[in-house]
Design a protein around this motif. Sequence first.
Motif, PDB file in Angstrom:
ATOM      1  N   THR A   1       8.199  -3.374   9.490  1.00 55.78           N
ATOM      2  CA  THR A   1       7.092  -3.759   8.869  1.00 55.78           C
ATOM      3  C   THR A   1       5.758  -3.734   9.703  1.00 55.78           C
ATOM      4  O   THR A   1       5.950  -4.335  10.913  1.00 55.78           O
ATOM      5  CB  THR A   1       7.527  -5.280   8.173  1.00 55.78           C
ATOM      6  N   LEU A   2       4.747  -3.357   9.589  1.00 60.31           N
ATOM      7  CA  LEU A   2       3.645  -3.554  10.225  1.00 60.31           C
ATOM      8  C   LEU A   2       2.745  -4.504   9.590  1.00 60.31           C
ATOM      9  O   LEU A   2       2.512  -4.462   8.381  1.00 60.31           O
ATOM     10  CB  LEU A   2       2.692  -2.146  10.324  1.00 60.31           C
ATOM     11  N   VAL A   3       2.148  -5.492  10.601  1.00 61.03           N
ATOM     12  CA  VAL A   3       1.196  -6.506   9.777  1.00 61.03           C
ATOM     13  C   VAL A   3      -0.083  -6.371  10.444  1.00 61.03           C
ATOM     14  O   VAL A   3      -0.008  -6.315  11.705  1.00 61.03           O
ATOM     15  CB  VAL A   3       2.076  -7.872  10.284  1.00 61.03           C
ATOM     16  N   LEU A   4      -1.025  -6.231   9.696  1.00 61.21           N
ATOM     17  CA  LEU A   4      -2.273  -6.396  10.214  1.00 61.21           C
ATOM     18  C   LEU A   4      -2.948  -7.522   9.986  1.00 61.21           C
ATOM     19  O   LEU A   4      -3.199  -8.172   9.027  1.00 61.21           O
ATOM     20  CB  LEU A   4      -3.010  -5.174   9.334  1.00 61.21           C
ATOM     21  N   ASP A   5      -3.207  -8.296  11.267  1.00 62.42           N
ATOM     22  CA  ASP A   5      -3.927  -9.511  11.307  1.00 62.42           C
ATOM     23  C   ASP A   5      -5.092  -9.648  11.482  1.00 62.42           C
ATOM     24  O   ASP A   5      -5.914  -9.419  12.516  1.00 62.42           O
ATOM     25  CB  ASP A   5      -3.352 -10.250  12.661  1.00 62.42           C
ATOM     26  N   ASN A   6      -6.004  -9.722  10.234  1.00 59.12           N
ATOM     27  CA  ASN A   6      -7.529  -9.669  10.228  1.00 59.12           C
ATOM     28  C   ASN A   6      -8.197  -8.545  10.903  1.00 59.12           C
ATOM     29  O   ASN A   6      -8.964  -8.638  11.556  1.00 59.12           O
ATOM     30  CB  ASN A   6      -8.058 -10.989  11.086  1.00 59.12           C
ATOM     31  N   VAL A   7      -7.571  -7.141  10.598  1.00 58.46           N
ATOM     32  CA  VAL A   7      -8.142  -6.021  11.177  1.00 58.46           C
ATOM     33  C   VAL A   7      -9.466  -5.861  10.170  1.00 58.46           C
ATOM     34  O   VAL A   7      -9.352  -5.917   8.955  1.00 58.46           O
ATOM     35  CB  VAL A   7      -7.279  -4.881  10.794  1.00 58.46           C
TER      36      VAL A   7
ATOM     37  N   ASP B   1       3.148   6.344   6.550  1.00 63.71           N
ATOM     38  CA  ASP B   1       3.571   7.336   5.798  1.00 63.71           C
ATOM     39  C   ASP B   1       4.391   8.292   6.550  1.00 63.71           C
ATOM     40  O   ASP B   1       5.343   8.757   6.402  1.00 63.71           O
ATOM     41  CB  ASP B   1       2.535   8.013   4.989  1.00 63.71           C
ATOM     42  N   ALA B   2       3.602   9.147   7.586  1.00 63.64           N
ATOM     43  CA  ALA B   2       4.105  10.134   8.708  1.00 63.64           C
ATOM     44  C   ALA B   2       5.400   9.821   8.980  1.00 63.64           C
ATOM     45  O   ALA B   2       6.231  10.524   9.196  1.00 63.64           O
ATOM     46  CB  ALA B   2       3.107  10.497   9.317  1.00 63.64           C
ATOM     47  N   PHE B   3       5.609   8.621   9.321  1.00 65.41           N
ATOM     48  CA  PHE B   3       6.761   8.217  10.385  1.00 65.41           C
ATOM     49  C   PHE B   3       7.548   7.226   9.485  1.00 65.41           C
ATOM     50  O   PHE B   3       8.544   6.561  10.045  1.00 65.41           O
ATOM     51  CB  PHE B   3       6.418   7.415  11.604  1.00 65.41           C
ATOM     52  N   ARG B   4       7.549   7.196   8.124  1.00 65.99           N
ATOM     53  CA  ARG B   4       8.551   6.500   7.318  1.00 65.99           C
ATOM     54  C   ARG B   4       8.837   5.164   7.495  1.00 65.99           C
ATOM     55  O   ARG B   4       9.599   4.358   7.296  1.00 65.99           O
ATOM     56  CB  ARG B   4      10.111   7.102   7.471  1.00 65.99           C
TER      57      ARG B   4
ATOM     58  N   TYR C   1       2.005  -5.375   5.879  1.00 64.84           N
ATOM     59  CA  TYR C   1       1.536  -6.678   5.327  1.00 64.84           C
ATOM     60  C   TYR C   1      -0.106  -6.661   5.683  1.00 64.84           C
ATOM     61  O   TYR C   1      -0.108  -6.578   6.911  1.00 64.84           O
ATOM     62  CB  TYR C   1       2.258  -7.769   6.095  1.00 64.84           C
ATOM     63  N   LEU C   2      -0.702  -6.801   4.684  1.00 66.90           N
ATOM     64  CA  LEU C   2      -2.349  -6.851   4.940  1.00 66.90           C
ATOM     65  C   LEU C   2      -2.749  -8.220   4.991  1.00 66.90           C
ATOM     66  O   LEU C   2      -2.357  -9.100   3.935  1.00 66.90           O
ATOM     67  CB  LEU C   2      -2.987  -6.234   4.083  1.00 66.90           C
TER      68      LEU C   2
ATOM     69  N   LEU D   1      -8.895   3.942   1.144  1.00 66.30           N
ATOM     70  CA  LEU D   1      -8.391   5.143   0.395  1.00 66.30           C
ATOM     71  C   LEU D   1      -9.099   6.535   1.180  1.00 66.30           C
ATOM     72  O   LEU D   1      -8.018   7.366   1.194  1.00 66.30           O
ATOM     73  CB  LEU D   1      -9.098   5.196  -0.999  1.00 66.30           C
ATOM     74  N   LYS D   2     -10.254   6.401   1.714  1.00 63.91           N
ATOM     75  CA  LYS D   2     -10.855   7.616   2.338  1.00 63.91           C
ATOM     76  C   LYS D   2      -9.930   8.198   3.579  1.00 63.91           C
ATOM     77  O   LYS D   2      -9.723   9.533   3.630  1.00 63.91           O
ATOM     78  CB  LYS D   2     -12.088   7.132   2.959  1.00 63.91           C
ATOM     79  N   THR D   3      -9.359   7.224   4.367  1.00 57.69           N
ATOM     80  CA  THR D   3      -8.598   7.692   5.641  1.00 57.69           C
ATOM     81  C   THR D   3      -7.282   7.574   5.143  1.00 57.69           C
ATOM     82  O   THR D   3      -6.467   8.145   5.847  1.00 57.69           O
ATOM     83  CB  THR D   3      -8.721   6.674   6.746  1.00 57.69           C
ATOM     84  N   ALA D   4      -6.614   7.017   4.187  1.00 59.76           N
ATOM     85  CA  ALA D   4      -5.292   6.907   3.807  1.00 59.76           C
ATOM     86  C   ALA D   4      -4.899   8.090   3.015  1.00 59.76           C
ATOM     87  O   ALA D   4      -3.789   8.638   3.271  1.00 59.76           O
ATOM     88  CB  ALA D   4      -5.018   5.652   3.003  1.00 59.76           C
ATOM     89  N   LEU D   5      -5.740   8.848   2.560  1.00 64.41           N
ATOM     90  CA  LEU D   5      -5.446  10.176   2.013  1.00 64.41           C
ATOM     91  C   LEU D   5      -4.213  10.151   1.117  1.00 64.41           C
ATOM     92  O   LEU D   5      -3.266  10.918   0.934  1.00 64.41           O
ATOM     93  CB  LEU D   5      -5.384  11.422   2.769  1.00 64.41           C
ATOM     94  N   GLY D   6      -4.079   9.039   0.207  1.00 61.12           N
ATOM     95  CA  GLY D   6      -3.182   8.904  -0.672  1.00 61.12           C
ATOM     96  C   GLY D   6      -1.743   8.213  -0.111  1.00 61.12           C
ATOM     97  O   GLY D   6      -0.948   7.943  -0.935  1.00 61.12           O
ATOM     98  N   ALA D   7      -1.607   7.720   1.144  1.00 68.68           N
ATOM     99  CA  ALA D   7      -0.911   6.974   1.637  1.00 68.68           C
ATOM    100  C   ALA D   7      -0.439   5.544   1.046  1.00 68.68           C
ATOM    101  O   ALA D   7       0.413   5.171   1.216  1.00 68.68           O
ATOM    102  CB  ALA D   7      -0.879   6.908   3.264  1.00 68.68           C
ATOM    103  N   THR D   8      -1.566   5.125   0.575  1.00 72.75           N
ATOM    104  CA  THR D   8      -1.467   3.745  -0.067  1.00 72.75           C
ATOM    105  C   THR D   8      -0.483   3.632  -1.091  1.00 72.75           C
ATOM    106  O   THR D   8       0.043   2.853  -1.980  1.00 72.75           O
ATOM    107  CB  THR D   8      -2.892   3.114  -0.514  1.00 72.75           C
ATOM    108  N   GLU D   9      -0.303   5.098  -1.744  1.00 75.23           N
ATOM    109  CA  GLU D   9       0.944   5.059  -2.918  1.00 75.23           C
ATOM    110  C   GLU D   9       2.280   5.432  -2.674  1.00 75.23           C
ATOM    111  O   GLU D   9       3.176   5.021  -3.066  1.00 75.23           O
ATOM    112  CB  GLU D   9       0.472   6.510  -3.913  1.00 75.23           C
ATOM    113  N   SER D  10       2.191   5.758  -1.124  1.00 77.73           N
ATOM    114  CA  SER D  10       3.757   5.960  -0.721  1.00 77.73           C
ATOM    115  C   SER D  10       4.176   4.701   0.234  1.00 77.73           C
ATOM    116  O   SER D  10       5.441   4.790   0.267  1.00 77.73           O
ATOM    117  CB  SER D  10       3.776   7.400  -0.071  1.00 77.73           C
ATOM    118  N   VAL D  11       3.285   4.004   0.741  1.00 75.42           N
ATOM    119  CA  VAL D  11       3.824   3.033   1.504  1.00 75.42           C
ATOM    120  C   VAL D  11       3.475   1.643   0.999  1.00 75.42           C
ATOM    121  O   VAL D  11       2.481   1.297   0.866  1.00 75.42           O
ATOM    122  CB  VAL D  11       3.135   2.932   2.995  1.00 75.42           C
ATOM    123  N   PRO D  12       4.463   0.919   0.627  1.00 69.49           N
ATOM    124  CA  PRO D  12       4.712  -0.553  -0.129  1.00 69.49           C
ATOM    125  C   PRO D  12       3.621  -1.466   0.789  1.00 69.49           C
ATOM    126  O   PRO D  12       3.957  -1.544   2.279  1.00 69.49           O
ATOM    127  CB  PRO D  12       6.076  -0.785  -0.163  1.00 69.49           C
TER     128      PRO D  12
END
Length: 178
Positions: free
Chosen positions: A26-32, A46-49, A54-55, A68-79
Motif C-alpha cells: 500500500t502506498l500512503v500519500l501524506d498531504n501531497v 499500475d506499472a508495478f502491480r 491511500y490518499l 487524471l492528466k498524469t495518471a492516464l487511466g491508472a485511477t481505474e486500475s489501482v484501488p
Amino acid sequence: MQKLKNDELGRPDLIAYQQIKKLPITLVLDNVRSALNVGSVFRSSDAFRIGRIYLCGITACPPHKEVLKTALGATESVPWTFFDNTLDAVKSLQAEGVKVYAMEQVRNSIPLHLFEPGDSPVAVVFGHEMDGVSQEVIDACDGCLEIVQEGTKHSLNVSVCAGIVCWELHKKLAPLLK
C-alpha cells in the motif's frame, strides 16, 4: 532496433489487469500537495502491480483533473481510499497486520536497497513535497526507509521517489507471486 507499438507490448486490458494478483503493498500519500505528483504515483503503481493507494489529508483525489492528466487511466486500475488524517490510515493498516514504513531521512533509516519486506504486507508513506512525512506519522510507523543519494540536493520529487520504491519492491516481491 524497432520501437514497439502499444498493441505489440502485450499489456492486459483493464478487466484482465484487475484479475491479476497484486503485490501486498500500500502506498500512503501524506498531504501531497501536487495533484500531478499524485497522478504519477498512480501510474507507477499500475506499472508495478501495487495493491492500493491511500490518499490522505490535502492530497488530491480522482477525479481531480490534474490527477487524471498524469495518471492516464491508472485511477481505474489501482484501488484507492481517502483518509482525512494520515495517522488514521497508518493505524488502520497496522490493525490489518501491515508493516508501515515512512520514506524519510531519519537516524537509523533502512537504505531501500537493503530493505527486506519479509512475508507480511507492507505500506510506504510518502510525504508533503516541502515538509516530508510528518513527525507524528513517523512516530507511528514501524520504521523508515531511505533512498541513498549522493548529490548535493537533499530530496527527490515525491513521484520520482515513489517510482523508485515501487520498482525496488516489485523486484523483491513479484517473483514470490509466480
